[in-house]
Design a protein around this motif. Structure first.
Motif, PDB file in Angstrom:
ATOM      1  N   GLU A 101      -2.455  -2.573  -3.208  1.00  0.00           N
ATOM      2  CA  GLU A 101      -3.721  -2.082  -3.154  1.00  0.00           C
ATOM      3  C   GLU A 101      -4.001  -0.593  -3.763  1.00  0.00           C
ATOM      4  O   GLU A 101      -3.150   0.176  -3.452  1.00  0.00           O
ATOM      5  N   GLN A 122     -11.411  -4.560  -7.124  1.00  0.00           N
ATOM      6  CA  GLN A 122     -11.251  -3.292  -7.774  1.00  0.00           C
ATOM      7  C   GLN A 122     -10.985  -3.911  -9.264  1.00  0.00           C
ATOM      8  O   GLN A 122     -11.950  -3.166 -10.083  1.00  0.00           O
ATOM      9  N   TYR A 160      -9.479  -4.329  -3.021  1.00  0.00           N
ATOM     10  CA  TYR A 160      -9.222  -3.156  -2.230  1.00  0.00           C
ATOM     11  C   TYR A 160      -8.203  -3.420  -0.981  1.00  0.00           C
ATOM     12  O   TYR A 160      -7.497  -2.418  -0.795  1.00  0.00           O
ATOM     13  N   GLU A 206       0.857  -1.303  -0.013  1.00  0.00           N
ATOM     14  CA  GLU A 206      -0.039  -0.017   0.139  1.00  0.00           C
ATOM     15  C   GLU A 206       0.899   1.243  -0.095  1.00  0.00           C
ATOM     16  O   GLU A 206       2.146   1.151   0.183  1.00  0.00           O
ATOM     17  N   THR A 210     -15.371  -5.005  -2.598  1.00  0.00           N
ATOM     18  CA  THR A 210     -13.988  -5.995  -2.353  1.00  0.00           C
ATOM     19  C   THR A 210     -13.044  -6.040  -3.370  1.00  0.00           C
ATOM     20  O   THR A 210     -11.950  -6.002  -3.165  1.00  0.00           O
ATOM     21  N   GLU A 261      -8.883   5.766  -7.901  1.00  0.00           N
ATOM     22  CA  GLU A 261     -10.163   6.084  -8.062  1.00  0.00           C
ATOM     23  C   GLU A 261     -10.472   7.437  -7.707  1.00  0.00           C
ATOM     24  O   GLU A 261     -11.512   8.221  -7.972  1.00  0.00           O
ATOM     25  N   GLY A 306      -6.851   1.455  -4.502  1.00  0.00           N
ATOM     26  CA  GLY A 306      -7.855   2.328  -4.122  1.00  0.00           C
ATOM     27  C   GLY A 306      -7.754   3.814  -4.534  1.00  0.00           C
ATOM     28  O   GLY A 306      -8.981   4.448  -4.829  1.00  0.00           O
TER      29      GLY A 306
END
Length: 937
Positions: A259, A373, A305, A229, A371, A264, A261
């Motif tokens: 990860e 992506q 995610y 991450e 859950t 977005e 996220g």
């Protein structure tokens, strides 16, 4: 008193000097007698720097061009808001992120290569016609830090991103004036010897290392976060870029699923997944950004995610038995203190990657959109495509689907066809994934409005599930259950385009006494790994009870081993039957050159093998480190073998070839034809270096995104892995180079893999449907002539010593004919060569008899029979390759030096003793003449 005409007596000092020379001569010859015959290949590999540049220049250039092509097809377009990409050629760009300077071209370990001459990110962009902000590039150059500890089995996971406070107002102002386009590179490193940190705030000893892994760096990371991450320093850098530039494109330079996220955020306009780029992959990055290449890569991992959503997350890492220890007594790396045996539980069973996410979502256990992506098989393009099933055939035994793909957009591009099946499932019955990949293909370049038809075919047998727990039949079997099977054309593992249904009227049980073995099997598959399945009390995830079987927290770091496990780990037994007949010897005048093309079972092989002595067999089997040794009695030359999956890496000589992209990028192309051509190109380069065999390709699975070696594997799916690997193997072996598919099997992490033998507890359905599937296809479709056994244990049995794995499954079921080599075991003492040869592991990847077969084998009839079988396997592999020609390299420089030194010393000694004899004769004559009554002239 002597006069000036009296000869001098030879001096004792000169005699002493000549004696020293004579001793050196004798020592040189003694060393040659002892060292050279059993270790000629090792010495040659160590001293020989390879062929001349002229011999390899064209092969290297072809490999570099192939690397560019693979990267061009493997790069994945994840996001592209409002058509932000492609950028116009000539666009000025600001290149941000420490990864723009410390770019990941490959991983560490045996699959690594020399990155020093690779095309850099700045060069790749400029080669594509972009103008790059040099002031910003200089900023990162000035802050570059060499990653210490990154070696053959080590890694360094430091986050070296400069803090935003180091970007001066002048630097940012100049960057804004230069361009409103910013490219941000985020890099993550992986490699052999250490898995990626699951906790950035822990010390090295808490992270969990394996083997000789060193320098597990976690500097610059955030406590409470993992390596996959964004760390706070990266978040702040990205926020700074978003605030200052109108167009922001993120370039993910990482083989492992992160990860993502943060992508977005609508302030990020586009994102590309690059993987490990190899020698020329940065040229491909520039080509994709400019639109010269339309991205067509597809994911081979499910991007969740949160990585904690996968069941494997809760049983991955460093686990010790508290009451079972061993001491490494290897002469290379002896241990002063005993170490604990280790273990890992594959609690997820078959539910790896998309098999978990798609199934859990279909059963209502998880919210898929919240859950996942990016699904397995996902990827975007600069154009649009339509796919339709244009023909569907079902003859009751096989399915054939024609898919017509039409480019409905405005740019040329390629598309990927993916077909999955959904099998009937009964709660509490045989475990089934909601969807399983059944076939795939890729179009050629399609112009706007152009169409192409791709055929995907597979058999009913391919849809059978393995019943390990006796739902239909005790003892295990592949079972095709009665019911309706949905055959789905899908855009990825989650999005259905169209489907058809085939119906199976009755259960088909592929076992003797029922429907017999599957048509591709030589023997019916039955349970062969019950000890690994039920040896520990592991609760495997089941869709019949998601809530009751899904792990909710990380497993404890240690536990006590059951008494039977401790006993099995310390057992030291050999299978010797005094009733076994001894082998026979005879000289039939055959050579290995006579055997090319003959079937493995041809009677001529027995005659050839009768010519090979026990001493030759011992040398051949015991010294398989980066070579197979000479067998003079049958005219077998030494054959050089090298690492690895991503390019030539001759660690003995320090010679490297072209650095290919990480094999994971090849997987993301979903292009089997390209994988075949890559294999051909790679093998031609190997042959130019007089290399006969490659420790490649890597066929393990992305069980977890934290696995350090994912960069050199293909996929989270065994079928996809096997199809891509089979094509690559066919390409390699078509050029006369044999390859060892590795690491067989269930070696899907680095932590503790070679520390006493990691006990792997996994159920047999997961083994056969997920972890062994790629190797099965590598044998059945790829025709691989070699296989490398893994470091780890299946249950308590070392993979290199598993008769069930190497003989019953690999040879008896799958029909493998060729040689199995251990992983590198020179520094280990727990791999036993005597047990290996009895199990079906033919070569010890070691040198100088460090792990040689003993008298328990060479001195017994059972052992000699096993040695002859292994010799047959090795010679068959070599004879059915181009090794006899490839190995005809010029005599190495070291040999000329040794022979020359020998000749010079011998000449000096001979010259001295002749002169001494002449002087002594003259001296004696003179003394005689001086004596009373002598006749003096």
């Amino acid at each position: 008193m002597k006069d000036s005409t009296t000869p001098r007596r030879p001096r004792k000092a000169a005699m002493a000097a000549m004696s020293v020379l004579l001793v050196l001569l004798l020592a040189l010859n003694a060393a040659a007698a002892v060292l050279v015959p059993p270790n000629y290949s090792m010495i040659n590999n160590f001293f020989n720097q390879g062929p001349s540049e002229a011999e390899t220049a064209q092969a290297g250039a072809d490999s570099a061009e192939m690397t560019r092509e693979i990267a061009s097809e493997g790069i994945i377009l994840l996001e592209n808001r409002d058509g932000a990409l492609p950028l116009d050629r000539g666009t000025r760009v600001n290149l941000f992120g420490y990864g723009s300077r410390d770019t990941v071209y490959g991983g560490s370990g045996s699959g690594s290569g020399d990155s020093s001459g690779n095309v850099t990110m700045v060069q790749g962009l400029r080669n594509a016609g972009f103008e790059v902000n040099q002031e910003l590039a200089d900023f990162y150059d000035a802050r570059f830090k060499e990653r210490t500890g990154v070696g053959y089995t080590g890694n360094n996971f430091d986050i070296n991103e400069p803090p935003v406070g180091e970007y001066s107002a002048e630097l940012l102002g100049n960057a804004r004036d230069f361009s409103d386009v910013a490219l941000v590179v985020i890099s993550r490193l992986g490699g052999e010897g250490a898995d990626l940190p699951m906790e950035m705030g822990q010390a090295e000893s808490e992270v969990g290392t394996s083997g000789s892994a060193t320098s597990i760096g976690v500097q610059g990371g955030d406590a409470g976060k993992h390596y996959l991450e964004l760390q706070q320093v990266e978040i702040e850098m990205l926020d700074m870029v978003k605030e200052n530039f109108a167009t922001v494109v993120v370039l993910l330079n990482c083989a492992n699923a992160m990860e993502l996220g943060f992508l977005e955020d609508t302030d990020i306009d586009a994102a590309l997944w690059l993987g490990c780029l190899g020698s020329t992959g940065c040229d491909a990055v520039g080509g994709v950004l400019s639109g010269a290449v339309n991205p067509s890569g597809r994911t081979t991992s499910t991007f969740a995610y949160a990585v904690e959503s996968a069941p494997s997350y809760y049983s991955f890492g460093d686990y010790d038995y508290t009451n079972a220890t061993y001491t490494n007594t290897s002469p290379i790396a002896p241990a002063s203190e005993p170490d604990n045996y280790h273990y890992v539980d594959y609690v997820e069973g078959i539910y790896v990657g998309y098999r978990y996410y798609e199934t859990a979502a279909a059963d209502g256990y998880i919210d898929y959109d919240a859950t996942v992506q990016y699904p397995f098989g996902y990827g975007r393009s600069y154009t649009a495509f339509e796919q339709e099933i244009s023909a569907f055939r079902d003859d009751g035994a096989a399915v054939s689907m024609d898919v017509t793909v039409t480019n409905t957009g405005s740019a040329a591009g390629r598309d990927v066809v993916q077909v999955y099946y959904t099998a009937p499932y009964t709660p509490g019955g045989i475990e089934k994934s909601h969807v399983v990949l059944a076939g795939f293909g890729k179009t050629g370049p399609l112009e706007p409005g152009e169409s192409e038809t791709v055929n995907v075919s597979f058999t009913y047998e391919d849809m059978a599930s393995y019943d390990y727990s006796g739902v239909k039949l005790q003892g295990g079997a592949y079972v095709l259950e009665a019911g309706d099977y949905e055959i789905k054309l899908m855009g990825n593992s989650h999005e259905v385009i169209d489907s058809r249904t085939v119906s199976v009227a009755r259960d088909a049980v592929y076992r003797d006494g029922f429907d017999g073995p599957r048509s591709t099997d030589g023997a019916a598959a039955v349970n062969r790994f019950d000890d690994a399945t039920w040896g520990e009390d592991v609760t495997y995830v089941s869709r019949a009870d998601w809530a009751g079987t899904m792990p909710a927290r990380r497993a404890p770091r240690s536990r006590e081993a059951k008494a039977e496990i401790v006993s099995a780990l310390t057992a030291d037994e050999y299978a010797n039957d005094p009733g076994d007949p001894d082998i026979t010897y005879a000289d039939h005048g055959l050579t290995l050159a006579d055997m090319g093309g003959l079937a493995y079972e041809d009677p001529q092989w027995e005659k050839l093998l009768e010519q090979v002595s026990v001493e030759e067999m011992t040398n051949l089997l015991s010294n398989g480190g980066w070579c197979t040794e000479t067998v003079a009695s049958v005219g077998k030359p030494y054959c050089t073998e090298v690492d690895g999956p991503n390019g030539i890496n001759n660690i003995m000589a320090g010679v490297t070839g072209n650095q290919y992209t990480g094999q994971s990028v090849l997987g993301c192309t979903w292009n089997r034809e390209l994988a075949g051509r890559m294999g051909e190109t790679y093998a031609r380069e190997a042959a130019a270096y007089h290399i006969s065999g490659l420790y490649a390709p890597g066929l393990n699975i992305f069980r977890s995104p934290f696995s350090g070696r994912n960069y050199e594997y293909f996929s989270e799916d065994g079928f996809h892995t096997g199809k891509m690997a089979a094509a690559e193997i066919q390409g390699i072996q078509s050029q006369g180079v044999y390859c060892y598919a590795k690491h067989f099997a269930v070696n899907d992490s680095e932590t503790n893999r070679d520390q006493g033998g990691l006990c792997t507890w996994v159920n047999e359905q997961a083994m056969r449907e997920v972890y062994l599937r790629g190797f099965e296809l590598a044998v059945k479709e790829g025709g691989s002539k070699g296989m490398m056994a893994a470091f780890n244990r299946l249950g308590t049995t070392n993979c290199a010593e598993s008769y069930q794995l190497l003989t019953e499954v690999l040879r008896d079921e799958w029909g493998f004919r060729g040689a199995v080599v251990t992983d590198c075991i020179m520094q280990l003492s727990y791999v036993n060569a005597d047990r290996c040869v009895r199990a079906g592991c033919d070569l010890q990847l070691a040198l100088m008899n460090l792990n040689a077969v003993s008298e328990e084998t060479a001195g017994t009839t059972t052992g000699r029979q096993a040695m002859r079988g292994s010799t047959h396997n090795i010679l068959y592999m070599v004879a059915n390759s181009g090794a006899l020609e490839i190995s005809k390299a010029p005599a190495p420089v070291w040999l000329f030096i040794a022979v020359g030194a020998d000749a010079v010393l011998l000449g000096l000694c001979a010259f001295y003793f002749v002169r001494r004899h002449q002087r002594m004769k003259r001296w004696k004559t003179a003394r005689t003449a001086d004596a009373p009554g002598g006749d003096r002239a």
